[in-house]
Design a protein around this motif. Structure first.
Motif, PDB file in Angstrom:
ATOM      1  N   ALA A   1      -5.418   2.035  -2.704  1.00 34.73           N
ATOM      2  CA  ALA A   1      -4.509   1.076  -2.095  1.00 34.73           C
ATOM      3  C   ALA A   1      -4.876  -0.304  -2.614  1.00 34.73           C
ATOM      4  O   ALA A   1      -6.064  -0.638  -2.706  1.00 34.73           O
ATOM      5  CB  ALA A   1      -4.610   1.113  -0.569  1.00 34.73           C
TER       6      ALA A   1
ATOM      7  N   ARG B   1       0.321   5.575  -6.919  1.00 33.61           N
ATOM      8  CA  ARG B   1      -0.546   5.914  -5.774  1.00 33.61           C
ATOM      9  C   ARG B   1      -2.002   5.563  -6.041  1.00 33.61           C
ATOM     10  O   ARG B   1      -2.724   5.214  -5.114  1.00 33.61           O
ATOM     11  CB  ARG B   1      -0.404   7.399  -5.426  1.00 33.61           C
TER      12      ARG B   1
ATOM     13  N   ASP C   1       0.839  -1.195   0.000  1.00 37.78           N
ATOM     14  CA  ASP C   1       0.000   0.000   0.000  1.00 37.78           C
ATOM     15  C   ASP C   1       0.882   1.255   0.000  1.00 37.78           C
ATOM     16  O   ASP C   1       2.093   1.169   0.206  1.00 37.78           O
ATOM     17  CB  ASP C   1      -0.916  -0.021   1.227  1.00 37.78           C
ATOM     18  N   PRO C   2       0.290   2.432  -0.212  1.00 36.33           N
ATOM     19  CA  PRO C   2       1.085   3.667  -0.250  1.00 36.33           C
ATOM     20  C   PRO C   2       1.909   3.920   1.014  1.00 36.33           C
ATOM     21  O   PRO C   2       2.951   4.580   0.950  1.00 36.33           O
ATOM     22  CB  PRO C   2       0.033   4.756  -0.464  1.00 36.33           C
TER      23      PRO C   2
END
Length: 317
Positions: free
Chosen positions: A116, A93, A56-57
């Motif tokens: 995400a 992103r 995830d970011p």
């Protein structure tokens, strides 16, 4: 088009050996029930669901590969990773996600973005695919426009990277918004391979010099039957039958050929088609591959050639 345009200079390259053996493209596309395509800049590794890192970011690692393999594998749906030509490693992103479902020759696709990749754990993918097959675009998604996915997965096979990257570069210069490098789509020996979604059309041995021809054809609602390996939603014999019917009827319009039915009896497959309002039939026999054993992928040991689909008869009814 010359042989040199679509052949690796390496003497033992799988694509060179396939071409020298005069292996037919027809009916060689992977038969799948659909695709999930996730934007991922890499690295992909050899097998993407096993080797590619997902996070995830915030940097949290996500075991997404195992989840997609467990969820989609039994459904016959293939997961592909895709990136824009020249993209940096890592997951953007807001990565794009494309979902395509096949119902025979019919194809339905949709796309969205996610903040995400862990969001995919909450998706009811079987229900999304079933909805797509019935023509329902999921809420929050949009219909999928024509996308060109060129296999450039060099870690999986050297021919795909060597021959795929020039083609993806040429296509991106023509239609950057809809062009992607993609992980393994099957059939390294037919590199460069291009998967056109949502239709699921797979082209092989298509050199960069024909990029304009491919884009112009699909923009006009047409196909390139001479470079077509097949339609991924169909079996190999039905793929070969469609190509033969199109060539016999002189019909390259995408929406004018539709499968009416297919019956298999051992090695024989009988198919019926609607071609611009007229019914055609094609009889296909599946036979063992021809020639000496050869590697199906660069670096593999030689093995018996894949079965071939010989069209015995094609005619209007």
């Amino acid at each position: 088009m010359t042989t040199a345009e679509v052949t690796s200079p390496r003497p033992l390259a799988c694509s060179r050996l396939s071409l020298e053996a005069d292996e037919d493209l027809s009916g060689t596309a992977s038969t799948v029930a659909g695709y999930l395509v996730l934007e991922h800049g890499g690295p992909w590794g050899t097998k993407v669901l096993r080797d590619a890192p997902f996070s995830d970011p915030d940097g949290t690692a996500v075991p997404l590969g195992a989840h997609l393999s467990t969820t989609l594998g039994p459904l016959g749906v293939t997961t592909l990773l895709a990136r824009r030509p020249g993209a940096r490693h890592g997951i953007p992103r807001r990565p794009t996600v494309m979902l395509v479902a096949f119902d025979g020759a019919a194809a339905h696709g949709a796309r969205t973005t996610v903040g995400a990749v862990s969001r995919l754990f909450g998706w009811k993918l079987p229900a999304l695919l079933a909805g797509l097959r019935s023509g329902v675009v999921p809420e929050g998604w949009e219909p999928l426009e024509t996308q060109y996915l060129v296999c450039a997965h060099a870690r999986r096979d050297a021919c795909c990277g060597e021959l795929g990257r020039p083609l993806v570069t040429a296509l991106a210069a023509l239609d950057q918004e809809h062009v992607w490098e993609v992980s393994h789509v099957g059939g390294h020996r037919f590199a460069p391979n291009t998967l056109v979604l949502p239709e699921g059309l797979v082209y092989g041995r298509l050199p960069a010099t024909r990029g304009r021809e491919l884009v112009d054809a699909h923009a006009a609602g047409r196909l390139l039957p001479g470079a077509l390996r097949g339609r991924a939603g169909l079996t190999g014999p039905a793929q070969a039958a469609e190509i033969a019917v199109r060539q016999a009827a002189g019909e390259d319009r995408a929406d004018q050929v539709r499968l009416l039915g297919a019956d298999e009896d051992g090695a024989r497959t009988s198919t019926r088609w609607s071609v611009a309002g007229r019914t055609w039939r094609a009889e296909v026999e599946t036979l063992p591959g021809q020639g000496e054993p050869r590697p199906s992928s660069c670096g593999k040991a030689p093995e018996p050639p894949s079965p071939r689909h010989l069209v015995r008869e094609v005619a209007p009814e």
